[in-house]
Design a protein around this motif. Structure first.
Motif, PDB file in Angstrom:
ATOM      1  N   LYS A   8       0.837  -1.202   0.000  1.00 15.59           N
ATOM      2  CA  LYS A   8       0.000   0.000   0.000  1.00 15.59           C
ATOM      3  C   LYS A   8       0.872   1.252   0.000  1.00 15.59           C
ATOM      4  O   LYS A   8       0.602   2.209  -0.723  1.00 15.59           O
ATOM      5  N   ARG A  11       2.316   1.873  -3.464  1.00 14.78           N
ATOM      6  CA  ARG A  11       1.330   2.455  -4.386  1.00 14.78           C
ATOM      7  C   ARG A  11       1.066   3.919  -4.047  1.00 14.78           C
ATOM      8  O   ARG A  11       1.012   4.760  -4.938  1.00 14.78           O
ATOM      9  N   THR A  12       0.909   4.205  -2.774  1.00 14.15           N
ATOM     10  CA  THR A  12       0.607   5.572  -2.336  1.00 14.15           C
ATOM     11  C   THR A  12       1.710   6.548  -2.731  1.00 14.15           C
ATOM     12  O   THR A  12       1.444   7.665  -3.165  1.00 14.15           O
ATOM     13  N   HIS A  13       2.957   6.112  -2.588  1.00 10.83           N
ATOM     14  CA  HIS A  13       4.096   7.004  -2.833  1.00 10.83           C
ATOM     15  C   HIS A  13       4.758   6.765  -4.183  1.00 10.83           C
ATOM     16  O   HIS A  13       5.781   7.405  -4.477  1.00 10.83           O
TER      17      HIS A  13
END
Length: 62
Positions: A8, A11-13
């Motif tokens: 996660k 994906r976020t960064h």
């Protein structure tokens, strides 16, 4: 599970797994090894979680 949290975070960064491994665990294969079933030591888990909790993306800094 640590690997889910890491995925996660990646994906976020928009971060490649090898960069994450170098920064969080000083091991570019860290995420790849976790994906293959590696079980990190408790200290490595703590260090990795601390990295994710304190990470500030320099590309978004003002």
């Amino acid at each position: 599970m640590l690997i889910r949290t890491i995925e996660k975070f990646l994906r976020t960064h928009d971060m490649p797994p090898t960069r994450f491994g170098r920064l969080a665990a000083h091991d570019p294969r860290f995420v790849l090894d976790l994906r293959m079933g590696r079980e990190p030591r408790a200290e490595t888990v703590k260090r990795t979680e601390h990295f994710m909790n304190t990470y500030q993306d320099s590309t978004h800094a003002s």
